[in-house]
Design a protein around this motif. Structure first.
Motif: not given
Length: 106
Positions: A39-56, A58-62
């Motif tokens: 439920a919390i975004v780990a903004a210091s984790d590059p893998e988490e930010l990459a996952s948000i980039k690839r998912g939300y 890219s896919v949701n916000l285009d």
């Protein structure tokens, strides 16, 4: 699901957030929100930010890769003082900062 809790968190950054957008995000994220860690975004984790980039982003916000990087950087800066970054708020701000709120609130 406690939409008011998410609205209150978004209001820390946005004076008059769209309740429809917050509700839509909370519904979209309901599985992640069920677990305290996700439920919390780990903004210091590059893998988490990459996952948000690839998912939300890219896919949701285009967003393009560059647009996603810029939006993520802005949101991380906006929320830098918040140790526990609420995923709903983070995603709301991504949509706001990338000018794609219409994709969230329909």
């Amino acid at each position: 699901m406690d939409i008011e809790k998410y609205m209150a968190n978004v209001k820390k950054y946005v004076p008059n957030p769209s309740e429809d957008a917050v509700e839509s995000l909370a519904n979209h994220l309901r599985l992640a929100l069920a677990n305290r860690d996700s439920a919390i975004v780990a903004a210091s984790d590059p893998e988490e930010l990459a996952s948000i980039k690839r998912g939300y982003c890219s896919v949701n916000l285009d967003l393009t890769s560059e647009e996603a990087d810029a939006a993520i950087a802005k949101v991380c800066k906006i929320m830098q003082g918040d140790k526990s970054k609420c995923r709903v708020t983070f995603y709301y701000l991504l949509a706001q900062e990338s000018d794609t709120m219409s994709r969230v609130a329909g």
